[in-house]
Every structure is written in structure tokens, then in C-alpha cells.
Enzyme design. Structure first.
Site, PDB file in Angstrom:
ATOM      1  N   GLY A  57      17.889 -25.445 -43.674  1.00 43.77           N
ATOM      2  CA  GLY A  57      16.732 -24.935 -44.395  1.00 43.77           C
ATOM      3  C   GLY A  57      16.932 -23.541 -44.956  1.00 43.77           C
ATOM      4  O   GLY A  57      16.020 -22.968 -45.527  1.00 43.77           O
ATOM      5  N   CYS A  58      18.128 -22.990 -44.788  1.00 49.14           N
ATOM      6  CA  CYS A  58      18.419 -21.655 -45.312  1.00 49.14           C
ATOM      7  C   CYS A  58      19.256 -21.789 -46.579  1.00 49.14           C
ATOM      8  O   CYS A  58      20.143 -22.631 -46.656  1.00 49.14           O
ATOM      9  CB  CYS A  58      19.168 -20.824 -44.285  1.00 49.14           C
ATOM     10  SG  CYS A  58      18.201 -20.407 -42.834  1.00 49.14           S
ATOM     11  N   GLN A  59      18.969 -20.920 -47.523  1.00 52.53           N
ATOM     12  CA  GLN A  59      19.716 -20.891 -48.774  1.00 52.53           C
ATOM     13  C   GLN A  59      21.164 -20.471 -48.509  1.00 52.53           C
ATOM     14  O   GLN A  59      22.093 -20.987 -49.102  1.00 52.53           O
ATOM     15  CB  GLN A  59      19.039 -19.915 -49.728  1.00 52.53           C
ATOM     16  CG  GLN A  59      19.650 -19.797 -51.087  1.00 52.53           C
ATOM     17  CD  GLN A  59      18.864 -18.836 -51.961  1.00 52.53           C
ATOM     18  OE1 GLN A  59      17.950 -18.156 -51.519  1.00 52.53           O
ATOM     19  NE2 GLN A  59      19.223 -18.766 -53.216  1.00 52.53           N
ATOM     20  N   SER A  60      21.351 -19.526 -47.613  1.00 45.82           N
ATOM     21  CA  SER A  60      22.670 -19.039 -47.221  1.00 45.82           C
ATOM     22  C   SER A  60      23.082 -19.730 -45.927  1.00 45.82           C
ATOM     23  O   SER A  60      22.275 -20.375 -45.276  1.00 45.82           O
ATOM     24  CB  SER A  60      22.612 -17.530 -46.979  1.00 45.82           C
ATOM     25  OG  SER A  60      22.100 -16.869 -48.096  1.00 45.82           O
TER      26      SER A  60
END
Length: 147
Positions: A57-60
Site C-alpha cells: 500500500g506504499c508508493q515507495s
């Protein structure tokens, strides 16, 4: 294997971050401070940067490792974190100030959204960064709830 001692939650606290961010007039300066906080995080050992520690769920890319350590008659959670993005490492440092070296009960009781509100953080993050930050918090709280 865990990372070395982490100052966040011990010598760098929620109150320190709130106070220090209050000194800056612009969000550009606040972002620089948050990025600098991330640079103070101890390095996460490479072997801890595994798929099972990767936060979805994290972009990075974000890794969170949770270990228990006895402190008196209670266990505290020691967090080791890393990211491939400087700003995200800084956001992890902000979260660790609230959660690192705390008991699972303390982590679950802490009002992280009120903390973020006091910092004005969510209003100044992109929706994808905000979602990623919430995913990091959820991961730590899930680990605390299991213990």
C-alpha cells in the site's frame, strides 16, 4: 537479527518533533526537517529487507521489522525500518517517535491521527503518500495487536 539502538521514541519523542516542526514557517522547511529525521534512522540490515517485512500500500518500498524486548515486567516493541525514498524515511521517523520502544498497549492506545493533525501532516502529503503513511501505521498496530 535486528538493527542497532534506535533513538526514536526514546531520545527523540513526539513532543520534540511537534516542538521542532513549530519553529518552521514554511512546509518546504518542515519537509527538510522530516527528511533530516529520516537520515538519523539507524541502517536496517540488508537481511531484514525481505518480502515479509515489506509494507503493502506504499508508493515507495517500505520495510518494517518488529522485535520484542523485555523492559522491566513488560515487553516493548523495537522497530527497525527502511525505505528507498528520503521523505518516506522521514515519515517513518515521525511514526517511530510515537511507537518505538513502547508496549503494545501503549501503541494501540496512542492517537496517531491526532498527532498527525497536530503536525498538519496529512494536509500536506499527496493522497498516495498519505495512504502509504496510514499503511505503515496499520502494519505496526497489527503487530502490536498480535502481542
Amino acid at each position: 537479527m535486528t538493527a542497532g539502538p534506535n533513538p526514536f521514541g526514546v531520545s527523540i519523542t513526539v513532543d520534540d518533533i511537534i516542538e521542532n516542526l513549530g519553529f518552521f514557517d514554511s512546509w518546504e522547511d518542515r519537509y527538510r526537517y522530516i527528511i533530516d529525521l529520516g537520515r538519523e534512522l539507524p541502517d536496517m540490515p540488508a537481511e531484514l529487507r525481505s518480502d515479509d517485512r515489506l509494507v503493502r500500500g506504499c508508493q515507495s518500498q517500505v520495510w518494517i521489522d518488529v522485535a520484542e524486548a523485555a523492559a522491566g515486567d513488560k515487553n516493548h516493541l523495537q522497530l527497525s525500518v527502511d525505505s528507498d525514498a528520503f521523505i518516506v524515511k522521514g515519515l517513518l521517523a515521525v511514526v517511530l517517535a510515537a511507537f518505538n520502544n513502547k508496549t503494545p498497549a501503549d501503541i494501540l492506545a496512542f492517537d496517531i491521527n491526532a498527532y498527525f493533525e497536530e503536525l498538519g501532516l496529512m494536509r500536506h502529503l499527496s493522497p498516495t503518500r498519505g495512504n502509504g503513511l496510514q499503511a505503515m501505521v496499520a502494519r505496526i498496530r497489527e503487530e502490536a495487536a498480535r502481542r
